[in-house]
Scaffold this motif. Structure first.
Motif, PDB file in Angstrom:
ATOM      1  N   ALA A   1       0.858  -1.191   0.000  1.00  0.00           N
ATOM      2  CA  ALA A   1       0.000   0.000   0.000  1.00  0.00           C
ATOM      3  C   ALA A   1       0.888   1.233   0.000  1.00  0.00           C
ATOM      4  O   ALA A   1       2.044   1.189   0.434  1.00  0.00           O
ATOM      5  CB  ALA A   1      -0.913   0.003   1.222  1.00  0.00           C
ATOM      6  N   ALA A   2       0.337   2.330  -0.494  1.00  0.00           N
ATOM      7  CA  ALA A   2       1.038   3.612  -0.512  1.00  0.00           C
ATOM      8  C   ALA A   2       0.104   4.669   0.041  1.00  0.00           C
ATOM      9  O   ALA A   2      -1.090   4.679  -0.262  1.00  0.00           O
ATOM     10  CB  ALA A   2       1.440   3.972  -1.937  1.00  0.00           C
ATOM     11  N   HIS A   3       0.672   5.542   0.886  1.00  0.00           N
ATOM     12  CA  HIS A   3      -0.114   6.667   1.388  1.00  0.00           C
ATOM     13  C   HIS A   3       0.821   7.829   1.673  1.00  0.00           C
ATOM     14  O   HIS A   3       1.828   7.668   2.357  1.00  0.00           O
ATOM     15  CB  HIS A   3      -0.888   6.301   2.654  1.00  0.00           C
ATOM     16  N   ALA A   4       0.493   8.977   1.118  1.00  0.00           N
ATOM     17  CA  ALA A   4       1.250  10.210   1.332  1.00  0.00           C
ATOM     18  C   ALA A   4       2.741  10.009   1.060  1.00  0.00           C
ATOM     19  O   ALA A   4       3.588  10.490   1.812  1.00  0.00           O
ATOM     20  CB  ALA A   4       1.012  10.739   2.742  1.00  0.00           C
ATOM     21  N   GLY A   5       3.061   9.260   0.010  1.00  0.00           N
ATOM     22  CA  GLY A   5       4.448   9.033  -0.365  1.00  0.00           C
ATOM     23  C   GLY A   5       5.147   7.915   0.386  1.00  0.00           C
ATOM     24  O   GLY A   5       6.267   7.552   0.038  1.00  0.00           O
ATOM     25  N   ASP A   6       4.540   7.385   1.418  1.00  0.00           N
ATOM     26  CA  ASP A   6       5.123   6.265   2.163  1.00  0.00           C
ATOM     27  C   ASP A   6       4.641   4.956   1.559  1.00  0.00           C
ATOM     28  O   ASP A   6       3.443   4.785   1.292  1.00  0.00           O
ATOM     29  CB  ASP A   6       4.719   6.313   3.638  1.00  0.00           C
ATOM     30  N   LEU A   7       5.580   4.020   1.366  1.00  0.00           N
ATOM     31  CA  LEU A   7       5.263   2.723   0.800  1.00  0.00           C
ATOM     32  C   LEU A   7       5.405   1.659   1.878  1.00  0.00           C
ATOM     33  O   LEU A   7       6.375   1.656   2.631  1.00  0.00           O
ATOM     34  CB  LEU A   7       6.207   2.407  -0.368  1.00  0.00           C
ATOM     35  N   HIS A   8       4.450   0.749   1.927  1.00  0.00           N
ATOM     36  CA  HIS A   8       4.448  -0.298   2.947  1.00  0.00           C
ATOM     37  C   HIS A   8       4.168  -1.647   2.295  1.00  0.00           C
ATOM     38  O   HIS A   8       3.495  -1.725   1.268  1.00  0.00           O
ATOM     39  CB  HIS A   8       3.372  -0.024   4.005  1.00  0.00           C
ATOM     40  N   GLY A   9       4.654  -2.724   2.945  1.00  0.00           N
ATOM     41  CA  GLY A   9       4.384  -4.064   2.450  1.00  0.00           C
ATOM     42  C   GLY A   9       4.612  -5.107   3.516  1.00  0.00           C
ATOM     43  O   GLY A   9       5.463  -4.942   4.394  1.00  0.00           O
ATOM     44  N   SER A  10       3.839  -6.194   3.436  1.00  0.00           N
ATOM     45  CA  SER A  10       3.915  -7.297   4.395  1.00  0.00           C
ATOM     46  C   SER A  10       3.737  -8.621   3.672  1.00  0.00           C
ATOM     47  O   SER A  10       2.887  -8.734   2.792  1.00  0.00           O
ATOM     48  CB  SER A  10       2.790  -7.190   5.437  1.00  0.00           C
ATOM     49  N   THR A  11       4.512  -9.628   4.084  1.00  0.00           N
ATOM     50  CA  THR A  11       4.314 -10.977   3.572  1.00  0.00           C
ATOM     51  C   THR A  11       3.052 -11.555   4.192  1.00  0.00           C
ATOM     52  O   THR A  11       2.843 -11.455   5.398  1.00  0.00           O
ATOM     53  CB  THR A  11       5.522 -11.868   3.902  1.00  0.00           C
ATOM     54  N   VAL A  12       2.210 -12.145   3.343  1.00  0.00           N
ATOM     55  CA  VAL A  12       0.929 -12.694   3.791  1.00  0.00           C
ATOM     56  C   VAL A  12       0.692 -14.010   3.051  1.00  0.00           C
ATOM     57  O   VAL A  12       0.810 -14.057   1.833  1.00  0.00           O
ATOM     58  CB  VAL A  12      -0.228 -11.713   3.465  1.00  0.00           C
ATOM     59  N   ASN A  13       0.354 -15.070   3.795  1.00  0.00           N
ATOM     60  CA  ASN A  13      -0.053 -16.293   3.106  1.00  0.00           C
ATOM     61  C   ASN A  13      -1.534 -16.581   3.306  1.00  0.00           C
ATOM     62  O   ASN A  13      -2.057 -17.526   2.737  1.00  0.00           O
ATOM     63  CB  ASN A  13       0.828 -17.489   3.472  1.00  0.00           C
ATOM     64  N   ALA A  14      -2.215 -15.745   4.074  1.00  0.00           N
ATOM     65  CA  ALA A  14      -3.667 -15.864   4.227  1.00  0.00           C
ATOM     66  C   ALA A  14      -4.308 -14.991   3.145  1.00  0.00           C
ATOM     67  O   ALA A  14      -4.612 -13.818   3.358  1.00  0.00           O
ATOM     68  CB  ALA A  14      -4.110 -15.429   5.616  1.00  0.00           C
ATOM     69  N   PHE A  15      -4.484 -15.582   1.974  1.00  0.00           N
ATOM     70  CA  PHE A  15      -5.002 -14.886   0.796  1.00  0.00           C
ATOM     71  C   PHE A  15      -5.939 -15.835   0.066  1.00  0.00           C
ATOM     72  O   PHE A  15      -5.684 -17.033  -0.016  1.00  0.00           O
ATOM     73  CB  PHE A  15      -3.851 -14.489  -0.133  1.00  0.00           C
ATOM     74  N   SER A  16      -7.032 -15.286  -0.474  1.00  0.00           N
ATOM     75  CA  SER A  16      -7.971 -16.117  -1.215  1.00  0.00           C
ATOM     76  C   SER A  16      -8.804 -15.260  -2.151  1.00  0.00           C
ATOM     77  O   SER A  16      -9.055 -14.087  -1.882  1.00  0.00           O
ATOM     78  CB  SER A  16      -8.908 -16.832  -0.237  1.00  0.00           C
ATOM     79  N   SER A  17      -9.245 -15.885  -3.245  1.00  0.00           N
ATOM     80  CA  SER A  17     -10.285 -15.239  -4.040  1.00  0.00           C
ATOM     81  C   SER A  17     -11.555 -15.303  -3.200  1.00  0.00           C
ATOM     82  O   SER A  17     -11.735 -16.219  -2.402  1.00  0.00           O
ATOM     83  CB  SER A  17     -10.477 -15.958  -5.367  1.00  0.00           C
ATOM     84  N   LEU A  18     -12.430 -14.335  -3.364  1.00  0.00           N
ATOM     85  CA  LEU A  18     -13.663 -14.296  -2.587  1.00  0.00           C
ATOM     86  C   LEU A  18     -14.884 -14.440  -3.497  1.00  0.00           C
ATOM     87  O   LEU A  18     -15.694 -15.340  -3.306  1.00  0.00           O
ATOM     88  CB  LEU A  18     -13.738 -13.006  -1.764  1.00  0.00           C
ATOM     89  N   THR A  19     -15.010 -13.549  -4.478  1.00  0.00           N
ATOM     90  CA  THR A  19     -16.127 -13.622  -5.419  1.00  0.00           C
ATOM     91  C   THR A  19     -15.613 -13.335  -6.825  1.00  0.00           C
ATOM     92  O   THR A  19     -14.619 -12.625  -7.002  1.00  0.00           O
ATOM     93  CB  THR A  19     -17.244 -12.614  -5.069  1.00  0.00           C
ATOM     94  N   LEU A  20     -16.326 -13.872  -7.819  1.00  0.00           N
ATOM     95  CA  LEU A  20     -15.968 -13.617  -9.217  1.00  0.00           C
ATOM     96  C   LEU A  20     -16.654 -12.379  -9.769  1.00  0.00           C
ATOM     97  O   LEU A  20     -16.098 -11.672 -10.607  1.00  0.00           O
ATOM     98  CB  LEU A  20     -16.332 -14.828 -10.083  1.00  0.00           C
TER      99      LEU A  20
END
Length: 169
Positions: A38-57
């Motif tokens: 994510a980016a906000h006000a010029g600051d960039l952030h990131g996190s490793t995540v393995n809890a990810f899924s498609s939800l709806t098509l």
């Protein structure tokens, strides 16, 4: 304790159902490895995540789970946008980097971030750029739902997989 079937491990219940036992059982399910950015006000952030899924098509939606202590969540909450970068098999070092609390992680990884859009990582097997649709707090985590507005897939790159406590890279 309830007896298991002949030749099968005994099921765990009550006080035997520890955090360690739960973690070991979940580790039997292989998952992909992502970096949520994510980016906000010029600051960039990131996190490793393995809890990810498609939800709806329809509409196209995904969900990720972020720790409530994540520094990426406040940037998502403020910007109302995020990206889910599905790491490729050769991006083990990227997964490890974004699992740390190191500052300026994105300065160390090739990426693109246009016009305040959330950063997308070069070399990813796929990425999903999302608008924040909803967020639900549950104990130690936030379940973040995103409406996909743009995506990329590179079918020539194998995804990175996490199983039994190991990254398959």
């Amino acid at each position: 304790m309830t007896a298991g079937l002949v030749g099968e491990p005994m099921p765990l219940t009550g006080p035997e159902l520890s955090e360690s036992a739960f973690r070991r059982a979940c580790a039997q399910f292989p998952t992909g490895v992502t970096v949520v950015t994510a980016a906000h006000a010029g600051d960039l952030h990131g996190s490793t995540v393995n809890a990810f899924s498609s939800l709806t098509l329809a509409p196209a939606q995904v969900l990720v789970c972020l720790a409530r202590t994540s520094r990426t969540w406040p940037a998502i909450e403020r910007s109302r946008r995020f990206a889910v970068n599905v790491l490729a098999r050769d991006q083990v070092d990227v997964a490890r980097l974004f699992a740390t609390k190191e500052p300026d992680k994105l300065a160390r990884v090739p990426h693109r971030s246009d016009d305040g859009a959330p950063p997308v990582l070069h070399g990813a097997a796929a990425w999903f750029e999302c608008d924040l649709a909803d967020a639900i707090t549950s104990h130690t985590h936030r379940i973040v739902i995103g409406r996909v507005v743009r995506l990329m897939v590179d079918e020539d790159r194998d995804p990175l997989v996490f199983a039994r406590g190991r990254l398959d890279g």
